[in-house]
Scaffold this motif. Sequence first.
Motif, PDB file in Angstrom:
ATOM      1  N   ASP A   1      13.536  -0.812  -3.552  1.00  0.00           N
ATOM      2  CA  ASP A   1      13.514  -1.629  -2.340  1.00  0.00           C
ATOM      3  C   ASP A   1      12.168  -2.329  -2.231  1.00  0.00           C
ATOM      4  N   TYR A   2      12.156  -3.387  -1.415  1.00  0.00           N
ATOM      5  CA  TYR A   2      10.983  -4.249  -1.308  1.00  0.00           C
ATOM      6  C   TYR A   2      10.568  -4.327   0.162  1.00  0.00           C
ATOM      7  N   PRO A   3       9.498  -3.619   0.526  1.00  0.00           N
ATOM      8  CA  PRO A   3       9.072  -3.593   1.933  1.00  0.00           C
ATOM      9  C   PRO A   3       8.612  -4.943   2.466  1.00  0.00           C
TER      10      PRO A   3
ATOM     11  N   ALA B   1       4.868  -5.638  -2.878  1.00  0.00           N
ATOM     12  CA  ALA B   1       5.127  -4.198  -2.905  1.00  0.00           C
ATOM     13  C   ALA B   1       6.574  -3.917  -3.271  1.00  0.00           C
ATOM     14  N   SER B   2       6.786  -2.845  -4.026  1.00  0.00           N
ATOM     15  CA  SER B   2       8.129  -2.350  -4.329  1.00  0.00           C
ATOM     16  C   SER B   2       8.089  -0.829  -4.373  1.00  0.00           C
ATOM     17  N   ARG B   3       9.198  -0.204  -3.963  1.00  0.00           N
ATOM     18  CA  ARG B   3       9.281   1.253  -3.948  1.00  0.00           C
ATOM     19  C   ARG B   3      10.482   1.691  -4.778  1.00  0.00           C
ATOM     20  N   ALA B   4      10.234   2.594  -5.710  1.00  0.00           N
ATOM     21  CA  ALA B   4      11.322   3.177  -6.492  1.00  0.00           C
ATOM     22  C   ALA B   4      11.921   4.334  -5.709  1.00  0.00           C
ATOM     23  N   LEU B   5      13.245   4.343  -5.552  1.00  0.00           N
ATOM     24  CA  LEU B   5      13.935   5.381  -4.791  1.00  0.00           C
ATOM     25  C   LEU B   5      14.463   6.457  -5.732  1.00  0.00           C
TER      26      LEU B   5
ATOM     27  N   THR C   1       4.693   0.665  -6.012  1.00  0.00           N
ATOM     28  CA  THR C   1       3.980  -0.232  -6.923  1.00  0.00           C
ATOM     29  C   THR C   1       3.483  -1.433  -6.138  1.00  0.00           C
ATOM     30  N   LEU C   2       2.193  -1.716  -6.252  1.00  0.00           N
ATOM     31  CA  LEU C   2       1.590  -2.898  -5.646  1.00  0.00           C
ATOM     32  C   LEU C   2       1.153  -3.840  -6.756  1.00  0.00           C
ATOM     33  N   GLN C   3       1.592  -5.082  -6.681  1.00  0.00           N
ATOM     34  CA  GLN C   3       1.180  -6.118  -7.631  1.00  0.00           C
ATOM     35  C   GLN C   3       0.335  -7.139  -6.894  1.00  0.00           C
ATOM     36  N   LEU C   4      -0.860  -7.390  -7.427  1.00  0.00           N
ATOM     37  CA  LEU C   4      -1.807  -8.311  -6.800  1.00  0.00           C
ATOM     38  C   LEU C   4      -2.017  -9.523  -7.689  1.00  0.00           C
TER      39      LEU C   4
ATOM     40  N   PHE D   1      -4.690 -10.351 -12.128  1.00  0.00           N
ATOM     41  CA  PHE D   1      -3.307  -9.876 -12.084  1.00  0.00           C
ATOM     42  C   PHE D   1      -3.371  -8.353 -12.226  1.00  0.00           C
ATOM     43  N   GLU D   2      -2.961  -7.642 -11.182  1.00  0.00           N
ATOM     44  CA  GLU D   2      -3.052  -6.187 -11.191  1.00  0.00           C
ATOM     45  C   GLU D   2      -1.712  -5.564 -10.814  1.00  0.00           C
ATOM     46  N   SER D   3      -1.460  -4.396 -11.368  1.00  0.00           N
ATOM     47  CA  SER D   3      -0.297  -3.593 -10.994  1.00  0.00           C
ATOM     48  C   SER D   3      -0.770  -2.160 -10.769  1.00  0.00           C
ATOM     49  N   HIS D   4      -0.588  -1.662  -9.534  1.00  0.00           N
ATOM     50  CA  HIS D   4      -1.014  -0.315  -9.159  1.00  0.00           C
ATOM     51  C   HIS D   4       0.210   0.549  -8.910  1.00  0.00           C
ATOM     52  N   GLY D   5       0.178   1.772  -9.352  1.00  0.00           N
ATOM     53  CA  GLY D   5       1.217   2.737  -9.028  1.00  0.00           C
ATOM     54  C   GLY D   5       0.654   3.854  -8.167  1.00  0.00           C
ATOM     55  N   TYR D   6       1.426   4.298  -7.174  1.00  0.00           N
ATOM     56  CA  TYR D   6       0.965   5.354  -6.276  1.00  0.00           C
ATOM     57  C   TYR D   6       2.076   6.383  -6.093  1.00  0.00           C
ATOM     58  N   ASP D   7       1.687   7.648  -6.043  1.00  0.00           N
ATOM     59  CA  ASP D   7       2.622   8.737  -5.800  1.00  0.00           C
ATOM     60  C   ASP D   7       2.640   9.093  -4.307  1.00  0.00           C
ATOM     61  N   PRO D   8       3.768   9.643  -3.818  1.00  0.00           N
ATOM     62  CA  PRO D   8       3.840  10.019  -2.392  1.00  0.00           C
ATOM     63  C   PRO D   8       2.877  11.157  -2.064  1.00  0.00           C
TER      64      PRO D   8
END
Length: 212
Positions: A157-159, A147-151, A116-119, A82-89
């Motif tokens: 939103d959820y791609p 995947a989810s993106r914070a606006l 944010t990517l959750q695996l 169970f992983e949660s990754h955060g990425y910046d633009p």
Amino acid sequence: MSWTRRMWMVLAVWMALSCAAEAHARVIVVPPRPGQVGLGLSGLYGTLLQTGDFGDNFGSGPGVAVRLRYRMRFERGFGLTFESHGYDPRSDAKFKDSFTDSLLPPGGPFTPKSLTLQLFGVDFYQMSGTRTRTTRMLSVGAGLARASRALNDGETDYPGDGFYVSAGAGVERFFWQSWAYDLGARYHAIFQGGRANHDLQVSAGLVFYASL
């Protein structure tokens, strides 16, 4: 008491203490056996290569991983991840409006500020050195990716969901009873929207093995 005798006594005491410490170290370090389950918690840092819908616009960031490992016979194992990754633009990110397909302005209310990517997946391990204090392992895995993106306006939103496959290598270094440092590196191919996104990560944490 002569100086020579005192030196021999000091040497004897030092040797006795060294042997006792070595024996004690052997007692308190207990590598896991087949049938035991390990619970690991790690911090990680991941980087998306500049390919795919995610990698085109997002770069790198921290995350956290929880892993369960079940030791099998013949130095094999399987587990859950169970992983949660955060990425910046990225600095040159170009986001499009999902309805009009027009470019969103940087800093606009509907422009994403993080990804944010959750695996959630299953891993299979081939290990070596399982009877020593340092266990080395290779792994392959697969699972679901969400995947989810914070606006910028505070909404999310959820791609869309996808799936991933992974390959990795790591070590467990036991330091007390069945507690070990858990160090590793992984590659993920994350498939979403008909394109592949490539993620590289390194992780470090702790793992504890308990009997069933």
